[in-house]
Design an enzyme around this catalytic site. Structure first.
Site, PDB file in Angstrom:
ATOM      1  N   HIS A   2      -2.441   6.969  -6.769  1.00 53.97           N
ATOM      2  CA  HIS A   2      -1.980   6.517  -8.007  1.00 53.97           C
ATOM      3  C   HIS A   2      -1.836   5.031  -8.460  1.00 53.97           C
ATOM      4  CE1 HIS A   2      -0.535  10.695  -7.393  1.00 53.97           C
ATOM      5  NE2 HIS A   2      -1.023  10.926  -8.534  1.00 53.97           N
ATOM      6  N   ASP A  37      -1.251   7.499  -1.194  1.00 52.37           N
ATOM      7  CA  ASP A  37      -0.852   7.462  -2.421  1.00 52.37           C
ATOM      8  C   ASP A  37      -2.275   7.145  -3.193  1.00 52.37           C
ATOM      9  OD1 ASP A  37       0.248   7.854  -5.088  1.00 52.37           O
ATOM     10  OD2 ASP A  37       2.123   7.183  -4.355  1.00 52.37           O
ATOM     11  N   SER A  83       5.422   8.416  -0.210  1.00 49.17           N
ATOM     12  CA  SER A  83       5.035   6.959  -0.262  1.00 49.17           C
ATOM     13  C   SER A  83       6.190   6.024  -0.022  1.00 49.17           C
ATOM     14  CB  SER A  83       4.535   6.481  -1.866  1.00 49.17           C
ATOM     15  OG  SER A  83       3.484   7.164  -2.238  1.00 49.17           O
TER      16      SER A  83
END
Length: 927
Positions: free
Chosen positions: A769, A767, A820
């Site tokens: 982000h 991930d 995630s």
């Protein structure tokens, strides 16, 4: 490729179904123990060879076969089910350094023959001893060669390649032929550091299997070169899996470079592989003297762990291992069940350096369209003028703007499209920000498509093929695409021409689908249909239903052609309004909104200028939708009249007076508008203005900035914003927070010097982000907590290491995407395995209180806390760190999570199914 299985394939499959198979260990380690001299490598055959051969272990298959056989025998005696041939470098490319390129076939055949002889001798020995023999296998070892097809060895020329795909295919084909002629049962493409090299090897294997009329088992093993978790060429483990997922592979796994313990996270990465998984690690990491220190017993412990966690089907050893290692592994796997192979995912798996999984939740995959000569005047000019570096920068801009797939089309009558495609893709692949994305190779010329596929190590998309040349040509091209590991776009075009009605579209798409799926067994999730987005608003009656029919075709494909996808070039829709970009962009947004709901999930768009659907003026939206759905005969005339009125209106984000009315609102409203629109031009000044009005700068983050991001999330969830627009909003958030950071830090310095606690923060592996995590970090820091931010894509082992080093009070895990959540479970398991009692705080858009309670908390003895937002995270941390509040907080947390788990179990029980017989027995007698 539909071929019957070879007998060795059938036997190997049967063996793997019953037990974990044991591969042998290192060959080079054993050769070193023999202390051979140059004369041993030369033998009589190469006695007068002009260059030194010591170190060329493969040549021993010709010059000292008895020594090679003795090593194979030692591993067979240790319990190996599979022995690898001593042919790691037996290609013309690998042997060229020793001036033995012409011996490649002979070396390969001899290597397989010697190994086969050792297996037969083992059978004879067991027969003589009255022992029942089990099936052993000879695995033909095919190394990566010393060259890479994905990277340039010349720093000054990133487009240069020391070897091409076809060079590799030729070399590997010769090796495969020799291995099979010598009696190899299995073919192993191993120590893969460049997936393009690996693709070439598999391509060669498929060609030879087809020539022989049967499919031999193809095994693949990559090598993770360092702690970054990537192959040398830059691919992540999951991207490596996705790149090869279309091939008829028997097993995939990893070997070399790392010790057994360090293989664990990478095996977890490929847990979903729809084929068997292998691992043969080194005996630990090399020590400072180049040796290997991990004992057979320690390696065997980890192999047992892999087996117990259901991760492996085939295990063995690589550098530094020996028969003692294999003997220990043999004991470790006794009685343990092999990994269960999960069903093939119905989702489309694509990859560049990083993976892209297209799921129903993906909503819309944006394909960057600006590197198309036919669609971009600037790009066309740069290519024709051979300003390739500047042309590459357009790709960088698209990737940074949120394009998930990058389209490249170089069809032009004034250039050599094939040569230019190769040169440009080689340059493009040297740019990591672009290479991380899957590529769409786009051309109307088959030779250009073929050349383009052979430049890309990831799993991209070919655009396109059709039925216009008939079914045989269509099937031949589709098979060639699959053999190179690509998904494909099927354009709705047949022998009668372009499909432009609903009936013709669904007839052509259905026909192509069944040809691919039924005749070629082409994975349906790797088929993208392009039902032709055609121009509307032309004033011609026969064009009036083009958009409506396309949307209905999307709905049909989704309903009747399982797992297939829909793609289209959106700009085609509005050509009749060329010159009026404002109305064209609104048309695109409206069309995507409705087509997306009907099933269109890929599109070539310039997402940077797409307006948000709900922000289009209602009158304009209704006029456009009247035209799209052909709701009135005068829809075109009405939209043309309206378009003329707004002809001077500039496109989204420009500094025009009619678009700046929002600047007259309150500063809070201006900031919120900037967040939703992704307008960063004024945000720094607005944030500074608001900061001066509020004593605590953190409240700016928790107020209008968070309000804006929440609104973005809501619109995205409703399908009214697309991912590139969300990315733009996130960048505005970063700029806004950057303005506030110095003031937050200054307030920190004025406070108490002792910290309230220590927190490790990480966005989990897979991930990228970090907006939410960064906000939480800022809020925690201003509340006097020391925050250690590990960044994004943080592997499990790095989090464990950070906990051991920093001894934090709590670890915060963040993730935006659904995978995630699985990674967070792995972190919890790792904490327990390592004996760590540090609590976890779970957050991010993908997380939830129920998932945390049911899936993560049971995996860790320490508390696992869910925080829904930045404000709540401070309260949660404070209650855990504060000794006076901790007990009450834990009681409340445990009670709440236990309630959630019981409620979840009730829900499962309420939906449990029973057998047909039992259901019938419960039914009432109606007659």
């Amino acid at each position: 490729m539909q071929l019957p299985f070879s007998q060795s394939y059938i036997d190997l499959q049967a063996a793997c179904d019953n037990r974990i198979l044991l591969l042998d260990g290192a060959f080079g380690t054993m050769v070193q123990r023999l202390h051979l001299a140059e004369s041993d490598f030369r033998g009589e055959i190469l006695k007068n060879h002009p260059v030194d051969l010591k170190g060329n272990n493969d040549v021993l298959c010709l010059t000292a076969p008895e020594k090679v056989a003795s090593i194979h025998t030692a591993y067979l005696d240790a319990g190996a089910d599979i022995i690898e041939t001593n042919t790691f470098s037996s290609t013309s490319i690998g042997q060229a350094e020793y001036h033995l390129a012409d011996y490649a076939y002979e070396l390969s055949k001899a290597g397989a023959s010697v190994a086969k002889g050792a297996v037969n001798a083992c059978y004879a020995k067991e027969k003589q001893a009255g022992v029942e023999s089990r099936r052993r296998f000879v695995m033909g070892s095919m190394g990566p060669t010393s060259k890479t097809a994905s990277m340039s060895p010349d720093v000054a020329d990133p487009a240069f390649r020391a070897v091409t795909f076809q060079n590799l295919v030729k070399a590997y084909h010769e090796q495969v032929r020799g291995l099979l002629d010598g009696g190899a049962d299995i073919l192993l493409v191993e120590t893969v550091f460049d997936t393009l090299n690996c693709k070439a090897a598999i391509f060669a294997i498929q060609e030879e299997c087809e020539a022989r009329g049967e499919l031999f088992p193809i095994c693949v093993s990559g090598t993770i070169t360092d702690a970054s978790g990537r192959l040398l060429s830059g691919q992540t483990a999951k991207a490596f899996l996705y790149s090869l997922s279309s091939f008829p592979i028997f097993s995939i796994g990893f070997n070399c470079a790392l010790g057994a313990k360090d293989m664990l996270p990478h095996l977890e990465d490929i847990r979903t592989a729809p084929m068997r998984v292998s691992v043969h690690p080194n005996a630990g990491l090399p020590n400072q003297f180049g040796g290997y220190d991990e004992t057979p017993e320690k390696m065997a412990e980890w192999i047992a762990t892999f087996a117990e966690e259901g991760l492996v089907n085939i295990v063995g050893g690589c550098c530094g291992t020996n028969p003692d290692t294999i003997r220990a592994m043999n004991l470790a796997i006794q009685g343990k069940r092999p990994r269960m192979i999960p069903p093939r995912s119905p989702h489309c798996w694509l990859s560049g350096l990083e993976p892209l999984e297209v799921t129903p939740d993906s909503r819309f995959v944006n394909i960057g369209e600006r590197m198309n000569i036919a669609g971009s005047l600037k790009f066309a000019r740069l290519i024709r003028e051979e300003k390739f570096s500047e042309a590459v920068s357009i790709g960088v801009q698209q990737a940074e703007s949120g394009a998930q797939v990058i389209d490249v089309n170089l069809d032009d009558g004034m250039i050599d499209s094939k040569a230019t495609m190769v040169h440009f893709l080689n340059l493009l692949m040297s740019e990591p920000s672009v290479a991380r994305c899957p590529m769409m190779i786009d051309s109307s010329r088959w030779e250009v498509l073929e050349a383009g596929m052979e430049c890309v190590q990831g799993k991209g998309i070919v655009n396109s093929i059709s039925l216009k040349e008939g079914e045989p040509a269509f099937l031949k091209k589709a098979e060639a695409i699959r053999r190179r590991g690509f998904a494909l776009v099927c354009m709705a075009f047949d022998e009668n021409g372009q499909a432009n009605t609903y009936e013709h579209r669904i007839e052509v798409c259905t026909r192509m689908y069944h040809l691919l799926v039924d005749k070629l067994e082409f994975p349906p999730e790797e088929i993208l249909f392009d039902p032709n987005i055609l121009t509307i608003g032309t004033g011609m009656v026969e064009h009036a239903n083009y958009a409506k029919d396309y949307i209905e075709t999307c709905r049909y494909i989704r309903t009747h052609l399982p797992h297939a996808h829909v793609v289209g070039g959106v700009s085609n829709l509005s050509f009749a309004f060329k010159g009026n970009n404002a109305i064209r962009e609104s048309m695109h947004s409206c069309f995507l909104y409705h087509a997306g709901k009907a099933g269109m999930d890929f599109g070539l768009v310039n997402a940077g200028v797409l307006p948000v659907y709900e922000d289009i003026p209602l009158e304009e939206r209704e006029l456009i939708e009247d035209l799209i759905f052909n709701r009135s005969e005068d829809a075109t005339d009405k939209l043309l009249a309206y378009a003329e009125k707004i002809k001077g209106r500039k496109t989204e984000g420009k500094d025009q007076a009619d678009l700046l009315a929002w600047r007259g609102g309150s500063v809070q409203d201006r900031i919120r508008h900037a967040m939703i629109k992704g307008v960063d031009e004024f945000v720094e000044a607005d944030v500074e203005e608001l900061r001066q009005q509020i004593e605590n700068p953190v409240e700016v983050i928790e107020g209008p900035l968070m309000d804006g991001m929440n609104a973005v999330g809501k619109l995205f969830g409703e399908g009214k914003m697309f991912l590139p627009q969300v990315v733009k909003s996130a960048r505005v958030m970063k700029r806004a927070v950057a303005v506030l950071l110095p003031y937050i830090e200054a307030q920190q310095k004025q406070g108490e010097s002792s910290k309230a606690g220590k927190i490790v923060m990480a966005t989990v592996k897979g991930d990228v982000h970090d907006i939410g995590k960064n906000i939480v970090s800022v809020v925690l820091a201003c509340n006097n907590y020391e925050v250690i931010d590990l960044g994004v894509m943080v592997p499990c082992e790095k989090i464990v290491e950070a906990v051991k080093t920093h001894k934090p009070d709590l670890v915060g895990l963040s993730g935006l995407i659904t995978p995630s959540l699985d990674e967070m479970i792995l972190v919890a398991k790792a904490f327990r395995r390592e004996g760590l009692n540090t609590p976890l705080m779970i957050g991010g858009a993908a997380a939830s209180s129920i998932h945390t309670a049911v899936k993560i908390a049971p995996e860790l003895d320490a508390p696992v806390i869910y925080a829904s937002d930045a404000g709540q995270s401070v309260s949660m941390v404070e209650q855990w760190v504060n000794p006076k509040k901790r007990d009450g907080f834990l009681r409340e947390l445990k009670t709440h999570q236990e309630f959630l788990r019981k409620d979840h179990q009730k829900a499962i029980a309420a939906t449990e199914t029973v057998s047909l017989t039992e259901a019938q027995s419960r039914g009432e007698a109606l007659f």
